[in-house]
Design a protein around this motif. Sequence first.
Motif, PDB file in Angstrom:
ATOM      1  N   PHE A  80       0.801  -1.216   0.000  1.00 58.48           N
ATOM      2  CA  PHE A  80       0.000   0.000   0.000  1.00 58.48           C
ATOM      3  C   PHE A  80       0.844   1.281   0.000  1.00 58.48           C
ATOM      4  CE2 PHE A  80      -3.071   2.976   2.033  1.00 58.48           C
ATOM      5  CZ  PHE A  80      -4.025   2.940   1.035  1.00 58.48           C
ATOM      6  N   GLU A  81       1.763   1.409   0.923  1.00 58.45           N
ATOM      7  CA  GLU A  81       2.568   2.637   1.017  1.00 58.45           C
ATOM      8  C   GLU A  81       3.470   2.809  -0.202  1.00 58.45           C
ATOM      9  OE1 GLU A  81       1.980   5.059   3.136  1.00 58.45           O
ATOM     10  OE2 GLU A  81       0.408   3.803   4.004  1.00 58.45           O
ATOM     11  N   GLU A  82       4.033   1.722  -0.676  1.00 62.56           N
ATOM     12  CA  GLU A  82       4.914   1.790  -1.848  1.00 62.56           C
ATOM     13  C   GLU A  82       4.131   2.203  -3.100  1.00 62.56           C
ATOM     14  OE1 GLU A  82       7.810  -1.064  -4.495  1.00 62.56           O
ATOM     15  OE2 GLU A  82       7.635  -1.531  -2.355  1.00 62.56           O
ATOM     16  N   VAL A  83       2.917   1.696  -3.252  1.00 65.38           N
ATOM     17  CA  VAL A  83       2.101   2.046  -4.417  1.00 65.38           C
ATOM     18  C   VAL A  83       1.739   3.535  -4.388  1.00 65.38           C
ATOM     19  CG1 VAL A  83      -0.165   1.682  -5.505  1.00 65.38           C
ATOM     20  CG2 VAL A  83       1.225  -0.283  -4.840  1.00 65.38           C
ATOM     21  N   LYS A  84       1.348   4.042  -3.215  1.00 71.56           N
ATOM     22  CA  LYS A  84       1.030   5.473  -3.112  1.00 71.56           C
ATOM     23  C   LYS A  84       2.263   6.331  -3.407  1.00 71.56           C
ATOM     24  CE  LYS A  84      -0.755   5.673   1.020  1.00 71.56           C
ATOM     25  NZ  LYS A  84      -1.477   6.119   2.231  1.00 71.56           N
ATOM     26  N   ALA A  85       3.403   5.940  -2.870  1.00 67.18           N
ATOM     27  CA  ALA A  85       4.640   6.690  -3.108  1.00 67.18           C
ATOM     28  C   ALA A  85       5.023   6.652  -4.581  1.00 67.18           C
ATOM     29  CB  ALA A  85       5.775   6.135  -2.233  1.00 67.18           C
ATOM     30  N   TYR A  86       4.826   5.504  -5.209  1.00 69.83           N
ATOM     31  CA  TYR A  86       5.143   5.365  -6.637  1.00 69.83           C
ATOM     32  C   TYR A  86       4.258   6.289  -7.472  1.00 69.83           C
ATOM     33  CZ  TYR A  86       6.122   3.095 -11.107  1.00 69.83           C
ATOM     34  OH  TYR A  86       6.500   2.854 -12.403  1.00 69.83           O
ATOM     35  N   TYR A  87       2.973   6.304  -7.185  1.00 69.56           N
ATOM     36  CA  TYR A  87       2.036   7.192  -7.876  1.00 69.56           C
ATOM     37  C   TYR A  87       2.499   8.648  -7.762  1.00 69.56           C
ATOM     38  CZ  TYR A  87      -2.497   9.509  -8.807  1.00 69.56           C
ATOM     39  OH  TYR A  87      -3.507  10.300  -9.296  1.00 69.56           O
ATOM     40  N   ASN A  88       2.868   9.050  -6.563  1.00 69.72           N
ATOM     41  CA  ASN A  88       3.320  10.427  -6.334  1.00 69.72           C
ATOM     42  C   ASN A  88       4.621  10.722  -7.069  1.00 69.72           C
ATOM     43  OD1 ASN A  88       1.119  11.007  -4.697  1.00 69.72           O
ATOM     44  ND2 ASN A  88       2.179  10.355  -2.847  1.00 69.72           N
ATOM     45  N   ARG A  89       5.553   9.783  -7.026  1.00 66.73           N
ATOM     46  CA  ARG A  89       6.854   9.989  -7.680  1.00 66.73           C
ATOM     47  C   ARG A  89       6.697  10.118  -9.198  1.00 66.73           C
ATOM     48  NH1 ARG A  89       9.151   5.859  -5.791  1.00 66.73           N
ATOM     49  NH2 ARG A  89       9.384   4.533  -7.626  1.00 66.73           N
ATOM     50  N   MET A  90       5.903   9.244  -9.798  1.00 69.29           N
ATOM     51  CA  MET A  90       5.684   9.316 -11.248  1.00 69.29           C
ATOM     52  C   MET A  90       4.981  10.619 -11.625  1.00 69.29           C
ATOM     53  SD  MET A  90       7.111   6.650 -12.577  1.00 69.29           S
ATOM     54  CE  MET A  90       8.324   6.919 -11.288  1.00 69.29           C
ATOM     55  N   HIS A  91       4.055  11.052 -10.775  1.00 69.64           N
ATOM     56  CA  HIS A  91       3.364  12.313 -11.045  1.00 69.64           C
ATOM     57  C   HIS A  91       4.338  13.498 -10.964  1.00 69.64           C
ATOM     58  CE1 HIS A  91       0.341  15.352 -11.338  1.00 69.64           C
ATOM     59  NE2 HIS A  91       0.572  15.785 -10.113  1.00 69.64           N
ATOM     60  N   GLU A  92       5.191  13.519  -9.981  1.00 68.02           N
ATOM     61  CA  GLU A  92       6.185  14.600  -9.861  1.00 68.02           C
ATOM     62  C   GLU A  92       7.093  14.641 -11.086  1.00 68.02           C
ATOM     63  OE1 GLU A  92       8.268  14.288  -6.116  1.00 68.02           O
ATOM     64  OE2 GLU A  92       6.368  14.205  -5.017  1.00 68.02           O
ATOM     65  N   GLU A  93       7.562  13.484 -11.529  1.00 62.25           N
ATOM     66  CA  GLU A  93       8.410  13.437 -12.721  1.00 62.25           C
ATOM     67  C   GLU A  93       7.656  13.957 -13.944  1.00 62.25           C
ATOM     68  OE1 GLU A  93      10.213   9.622 -13.492  1.00 62.25           O
ATOM     69  OE2 GLU A  93      10.958   9.455 -11.426  1.00 62.25           O
ATOM     70  N   SER A  94       6.413  13.551 -14.076  1.00 65.65           N
ATOM     71  CA  SER A  94       5.589  13.995 -15.217  1.00 65.65           C
ATOM     72  C   SER A  94       5.388  15.501 -15.193  1.00 65.65           C
ATOM     73  CB  SER A  94       4.230  13.288 -15.195  1.00 65.65           C
ATOM     74  OG  SER A  94       4.381  11.897 -15.296  1.00 65.65           O
ATOM     75  N   MET A  95       5.077  16.034 -14.016  1.00 68.08           N
ATOM     76  CA  MET A  95       4.816  17.474 -13.906  1.00 68.08           C
ATOM     77  C   MET A  95       6.061  18.284 -14.278  1.00 68.08           C
ATOM     78  SD  MET A  95       1.625  17.995 -13.185  1.00 68.08           S
ATOM     79  CE  MET A  95       1.241  19.422 -12.176  1.00 68.08           C
ATOM     80  N   GLN A  96       7.227  17.781 -13.940  1.00 68.20           N
ATOM     81  CA  GLN A  96       8.462  18.473 -14.325  1.00 68.20           C
ATOM     82  C   GLN A  96       8.592  18.513 -15.845  1.00 68.20           C
ATOM     83  OE1 GLN A  96      11.687  16.553 -12.236  1.00 68.20           O
ATOM     84  NE2 GLN A  96      10.944  17.232 -10.247  1.00 68.20           N
ATOM     85  N   ILE A  97       8.227  17.436 -16.499  1.00 66.61           N
ATOM     86  CA  ILE A  97       8.284  17.386 -17.965  1.00 66.61           C
ATOM     87  C   ILE A  97       7.231  18.312 -18.567  1.00 66.61           C
ATOM     88  CG2 ILE A  97       7.878  15.904 -19.977  1.00 66.61           C
ATOM     89  CD1 ILE A  97       9.169  13.613 -18.209  1.00 66.61           C
ATOM     90  N   PHE A  98       5.997  18.231 -18.074  1.00 68.12           N
ATOM     91  CA  PHE A  98       4.928  19.076 -18.607  1.00 68.12           C
ATOM     92  C   PHE A  98       5.236  20.561 -18.403  1.00 68.12           C
ATOM     93  CE2 PHE A  98       1.995  15.345 -17.359  1.00 68.12           C
ATOM     94  CZ  PHE A  98       2.230  14.702 -18.560  1.00 68.12           C
ATOM     95  N   ALA A  99       5.871  20.904 -17.293  1.00 69.26           N
ATOM     96  CA  ALA A  99       6.177  22.306 -16.984  1.00 69.26           C
ATOM     97  C   ALA A  99       7.145  22.911 -17.994  1.00 69.26           C
ATOM     98  CB  ALA A  99       6.743  22.426 -15.566  1.00 69.26           C
TER      99      ALA A  99
END
Length: 165
Positions: A80-99
């Motif tokens: 559970f905790e790893e999946v939530k952290a993974y979701y957040n990490r991938m989103h942060e990486e994506s947002m840096q690219i989109f920005a």
Amino acid sequence: MQINNIESFLGYYSKIKNRTQRLFDYIPPDKLEWTYLQGKFTIGDIIRHLANIERYMYAETVQFKPSKYKGCGIEFAKGFEEVKAYYNRMHEESMQIFARLSTKDLQKKCNTPAGIEITIWKWLRAMVEHEVHHRGQLYMYLGMLDVKTPPIFGLTSEEVASNSK
């Protein structure tokens, strides 16, 4: 809705992602890998899918690169905790690219994994629709598990009807 400005889009998209992420607190950890039917996405698969499709398909293709999406199994994040952290990490990486996208970039065309050219702002809009689609699945799965979930915009359907004239 046309996306003319990446900064306003990123603010809007962050709110979309937050509404999805808010559901994670309602997922019973022991039901993370539950599915209603063998062969269908589990709850964890849906979360990993959202993480991976955003980062490895949408974020790659808006850079004019091919999709790198490789699925959504537990090999990406387990527990559970790893999946939530993974979701957040991938989103942060994506947002840096989109920005990094400029207003001019939003008007350029990229290629989807199906080989279709699409204007980047339209592709980003499709990403939002994709997120909302899978959020609906999470609501449905949690409903099937008899988990009470929060109303998405503050009121339940019954409360809206009661407050309407």
